[in-house]
Design an enzyme around this catalytic site. Structure first.
Site, PDB file in Angstrom:
ATOM      1  N   CYS A   1      -0.199  45.457 -10.353  1.00  0.00           N
ATOM      2  CA  CYS A   1       0.662  44.786 -11.316  1.00  0.00           C
ATOM      3  C   CYS A   1       0.182  43.378 -11.669  1.00  0.00           C
ATOM      4  CB  CYS A   1       2.096  44.748 -10.813  1.00  0.00           C
ATOM      5  SG  CYS A   1       2.247  43.904  -9.236  1.00  0.00           S
TER       6      CYS A   1
ATOM      7  N   ASP B   1      -2.493  36.957  -7.204  1.00  0.00           N
ATOM      8  CA  ASP B   1      -2.541  36.256  -5.922  1.00  0.00           C
ATOM      9  C   ASP B   1      -3.679  36.752  -5.046  1.00  0.00           C
ATOM     10  OD1 ASP B   1      -0.581  34.218  -5.826  1.00  0.00           O
ATOM     11  OD2 ASP B   1       0.949  35.776  -5.953  1.00  0.00           O
TER      12      ASP B   1
ATOM     13  N   GLU C   1      -1.195  41.283  -1.712  1.00  0.00           N
ATOM     14  CA  GLU C   1      -1.624  40.038  -2.363  1.00  0.00           C
ATOM     15  C   GLU C   1      -2.365  39.135  -1.392  1.00  0.00           C
ATOM     16  OE1 GLU C   1       1.633  38.671  -5.327  1.00  0.00           O
ATOM     17  OE2 GLU C   1       2.678  39.195  -3.500  1.00  0.00           O
TER      18      GLU C   1
ATOM     19  N   HIS D   1      12.677  31.105 -24.122  1.00  0.00           N
ATOM     20  CA  HIS D   1      13.414  32.257 -24.658  1.00  0.00           C
ATOM     21  C   HIS D   1      12.915  32.633 -26.038  1.00  0.00           C
ATOM     22  CE1 HIS D   1      17.010  31.732 -21.827  1.00  0.00           C
ATOM     23  NE2 HIS D   1      16.360  32.820 -21.516  1.00  0.00           N
TER      24      HIS D   1
HETATM   25  C1  PEP Z   1       0.369  38.960  -8.630  1.00  0.00           C
HETATM   26  O1  PEP Z   1       0.260  38.069  -7.792  1.00  0.00           O
HETATM   27  O2  PEP Z   1      -0.584  39.639  -9.060  1.00  0.00           O
HETATM   28  C2  PEP Z   1       1.694  39.274  -9.199  1.00  0.00           C
HETATM   29  C3  PEP Z   1       1.875  40.288 -10.023  1.00  0.00           C
HETATM   30  O3  PEP Z   1       2.723  38.435  -8.883  1.00  0.00           O
HETATM   31  P1  PEP Z   1       2.997  37.023  -9.603  1.00  0.00           P
HETATM   32  O4  PEP Z   1       2.029  36.900 -10.754  1.00  0.00           O
HETATM   33  O5  PEP Z   1       4.429  37.052 -10.010  1.00  0.00           O
HETATM   34  O6  PEP Z   1       2.708  36.083  -8.476  1.00  0.00           O
HETATM   35 MG    MG Z   2       2.028  37.299  -6.785  1.00  0.00          MG
END
Ligand code: PEP
Ligand code: MG
Length: 586
Positions: A503, A456, A432, A190
């Site tokens: 993302c 991923d 992913e 945190h």
């Molecule tokens: C990813 O796998 O790119 C993703 C954004 O998810 P996480 O990093 O939470 O697995």
């Molecule tokens: Mg992921």
């Protein structure tokens, strides 16, 4: 020079203030049977007093500052104080063993700590410190001491501490604390989250910094590189002063772009949004020019507790997010446990290959009640029409259909209860898994958008465990296979007329911005602090330049060659950005 983990970027050169939190030594004392009730009452009074103190801190902060991050952190501590197992177990121990409250509480805290220590999850382990901080406060109140606070700091200082409680960090907003460095902590503590939200440089996990520094020592904290220098030499001082100036100038210049669109010189526009773990990060992401939340990792709402939150609590969290953001949108991902993000109650069985095991949507579909509860909460909060649902780790059409069937059934249930929600809510799929990428054309017919999770996708595409240091050298976002896969996904999506975001960490890597633009990505979602840099790149180029660079990169045979080519091109175009990025990395 001491090296730790830089959790909030920037450089501060200042005077150290050592927060010397004294630990109370706990002795066991046997009490008379007739004193047990009185001892339990003494404990309950200390708990109540702790609540009052935290309530006062919370009111004070709420009055002075709008950012809810600070009050949220205090709420976490208040929730721990409400936790019946902590209270009941302590009271039972006082009764059963006829011992003093301090000792009983200490035993219960030790028991809690051992449970947390056994969990192989960084985030969960760090939640242990929240319980310890609360325990320390109760113990101080039992001893009749007023807990120390850094509220009294009057001059500008760099705080050095063994550890900081969230209540401490919450009081840092006044502006006198210019940075901090602690012995303990990690990226997802945190305190680290607060540092990023306060935008002050911070380094944690320095082991023994609190025993090396005295109040008044000159100190440099470099939160970008995770370095602390105590009583620097003149040469070090000058070097860091120059670095600090460069960093501040660069940040300021970049932030001027905040309200401008992420648009190329010839008017081709993409969307830049932010990844969040807590809704309380919203003010900070807006400050950096995010056009929305591209990924809300909701598992963080669940991860710090043995019992999963009820629908009502989730509903308020999502509603708060929607209200804060409107008219901007948020992509809410359903829980993604498993792999490296384990949950004590959900991931009970040991799996030989957890990354290939029961995780994300697979786990959610096997715990349908859990998924239903979360979907009900998201839908109920969707009345502002600015939430989107994202399913993680979908491997193909079957799984997507299954997830959508649960969603449809939840929608029917809400309709039958006359509960309104956004009937048009968009449903997205995280790309992913290679099988999802290869069947992207089929998936695109069944959903409203894609979000490419490169963290991923790269792991599964190149078959390297993203957390294994022995194969880390093979983790290459610019591998031709990765680029081709991304291209395949974007082409399939556009062919079906749906939008595609990204993302994973690759989205916020300025080195990849031109390539991703050339691949025609529609949205990039990243850590908010990366937004200004990525925007600056987008705004400095023409679309055809990106297309050309991408075309040339795509015909190169190895990841190394692609990388060398891209580094050469990007450094030539943006020498200022890449000198800073490199100094951040080394
Ligand atoms: C990813 O796998 O790119 C993703 C954004 O998810 P996480 O990093 O939470 O697995
Ligand atoms: Mg992921």
């Amino acid at each position: 020079m001491v090296k730790g983990i830089g959790v909030s970027p920037g450089i501060i050169i200042g005077s150290a203030f050592l927060v010397d939190r004294w630990k109370i030594k706990i002795e066991k004392a046997i009490i008379k049977k007739s004193e047990i009730d009185q001892e339990i009452q003494r404990f309950m009074d200390a708990v109540e007093l702790s609540k009052e103190q935290l309530g006062q801190v919370k009111d004070k902060i709420a009055k002075e500052i709008k950012d809810k991050t600070y009050t949220y952190i205090i709420d976490v501590h208040l929730l721990i104080l409400e936790d019946q197992s902590l209270i009941d177990e302590t009271c039972q121990l006082i009764k059963k063993e006829a011992v003093n409250a301090e000792w009983a509480l200490d035993q219960v805290l030790l028991h809690f700590a051992s449970i947390f220590d056994a969990i192989d999850d960084e985030y969960l382990r760090e939640r242990k410190t929240d319980i310890e901080h609360v325990g320390e406060r109760i113990k101080m109140n039992l001893a009749g001491n007023t807990p120390k606070s850094i509220e009294d700091i009057k001059a500008d200082v760099v705080v050095i501490a063994h550890d900081l409680t969230p209540a401490d960090t919450a009081l840092m907003h006044k502006g006198n604390v210019k940075g901090f460095a602690t012995d303990l902590g990690g990226r997802t503590s945190h305190t680290a989250i607060m540092a990023r939200s306060l935008e002050i440089p911070a380094v944690v996990a320095l082991n023994n910094i609190s025993s090396l520094v005295k109040t008044g020592d000159a100190i440099i904290v470099d939160g970008s590189q995770g370095i602390v220098i105590i009583n620097p030499t003149k040469k070090e001082f000058n070097k860091y002063l120059a670095r600090q100036r460069k960093f501040i100038y660069f940040e300021k210049e970049l932030l001027k772009l905040r309200d401008l669109p992420a648009e190329t010189k010839d008017g081709y526009r993409i969307e830049l949004s932010a990844n969040i773990e807590f809704p309380e990060e919203v003010p900070s992401i807006i400050e950096h020019g995010a056009e929305g939340v591209g990924l809300y990792r909701t598992e963080f709402l669940y991860i710090n507790r043995p019992k999963l939150p009820e629908e009502e609590e989730q509903f308020f969290t999502y509603k708060h997010l929607a209200e804060q953001l409107t008219p901007l949108t948020a992509v809410v991902r359903t829980i993604d446990f498993g792999g490296d993000k384990l949950h004590a109650n959900l991931n009970k069985e040991h799996e030989t290959n957890p990354v290939l095991g029961l995780r994300a949507i697979r786990l959610a579909l096997q715990n349908e009640d859990l998924l239903r509860r979360q979907l009900r909460a998201i839908l109920r909060a969707s009345i502002y029409k600015n939430l989107r649902i994202l399913f993680p780790l979908i491997s193909g059409v079957t799984e997507l259909i299954q997830a959508k069937a649960v969603l449809d059934s939840v929608k029917d249930e809400l309709r039958s209860e006359n509960v309104s929600f956004d009937e048009e809510i968009q449903v997205g799929v995280m790309i992913e898994v290679p099988s999802a990428a290869i069947t992207a054309d089929l998936l695109a017919k069944e959903c409203d958008f894609f979000s490419i999770g490169t963290n991923d996708l790269i792991q599964y595409c190149i078959a390297i465990d993203r957390g294994n240091q022995h194969v880390a050298y093979l983790y290459e976002p610019l591998h031709p296979a990765v680029l081709r896969t991304i291209k395949l996904v974007i082409t399939a999506a556009h062919h079906e007329g749906i939008w595609v975001g990204m993302c994973g960490e690759m989205a916020g890597d300025p080195l990849c911005t031109m390539i991703l633009l050339g691949l025609e990505i529609d949205e990039l979602s990243m850590n908010a602090v990366s937004i200004p840099t990525v925007k600056r790149i987008v705004r400095s180029i023409r679309r055809e330049e990106a297309a050309e660079l991408t075309y040339k990169a795509l015909i190169l045979p190895t990841a190394k060659e692609v990388e060398q080519y891209v580094i050469k091109e990007m450094s030539r175009r943006f020498p200022d950005i890449f000198s800073i990025v490199r100094s951040k990395d080394n």
